[in-house]
Design a protein around this motif. Sequence first.
Motif, PDB file in Angstrom:
ATOM      1  N   THR A  24       0.859  -1.187   0.000  1.00 39.49           N
ATOM      2  CA  THR A  24       0.000   0.000   0.000  1.00 39.49           C
ATOM      3  C   THR A  24       0.893   1.234   0.000  1.00 39.49           C
ATOM      4  O   THR A  24       2.010   1.203   0.510  1.00 39.49           O
ATOM      5  N   LYS A  75      -3.653  -0.551   4.667  1.00 40.99           N
ATOM      6  CA  LYS A  75      -3.073  -1.827   5.112  1.00 40.99           C
ATOM      7  C   LYS A  75      -3.913  -2.434   6.224  1.00 40.99           C
ATOM      8  O   LYS A  75      -4.274  -3.617   6.178  1.00 40.99           O
ATOM      9  N   TYR A 106      -6.592 -10.187   4.599  1.00 42.77           N
ATOM     10  CA  TYR A 106      -5.363 -10.169   3.806  1.00 42.77           C
ATOM     11  C   TYR A 106      -4.172 -10.301   4.754  1.00 42.77           C
ATOM     12  O   TYR A 106      -4.105  -9.625   5.772  1.00 42.77           O
ATOM     13  N   VAL A 108       0.545  -7.957   3.527  1.00 47.07           N
ATOM     14  CA  VAL A 108       0.437  -6.546   3.161  1.00 47.07           C
ATOM     15  C   VAL A 108       1.513  -5.737   3.886  1.00 47.07           C
ATOM     16  O   VAL A 108       1.768  -5.972   5.059  1.00 47.07           O
TER      17      VAL A 108
END
Length: 123
Positions: free
Chosen positions: A93, A105, A113, A116
């Motif tokens: 990000t 994030k 997720y 990241v």
Amino acid sequence: MSSRKPGVASDAEFDAFLSRNATRDITVLDARNPDFAVEPDDGCHGGAEGTAPIGDCGTSKRPNAVNTPYDRVTKSLPIEQMADGDYTAPIVTHCGGGGRGQMAKEFLEKRGYTNVINGGGPG
């Protein structure tokens, strides 16, 4: 030299992330807003003449980048663009300086997720 915003990866953390994901396509999630009336500072680097134009996302200049603006009001991202179903896919990000990159994030991590990192910003 300016200091990093909280949550922005150190050089060592970023290098380790790149090493761990060397064989995978890494998505760069550009959390900046292309509407400079909403986020005027995003025009500095994100405008057509900037160092990292938002309009270059998904082009040959930034093929792995997707512009997915983090909305400060709703505290959300339009993650439909990320809907490939791979929650382990590597994602970097970034925004103008790292603040919205960190919020993006955290938003992604809360939705499952797991791979990241906040790359900060071009500024």
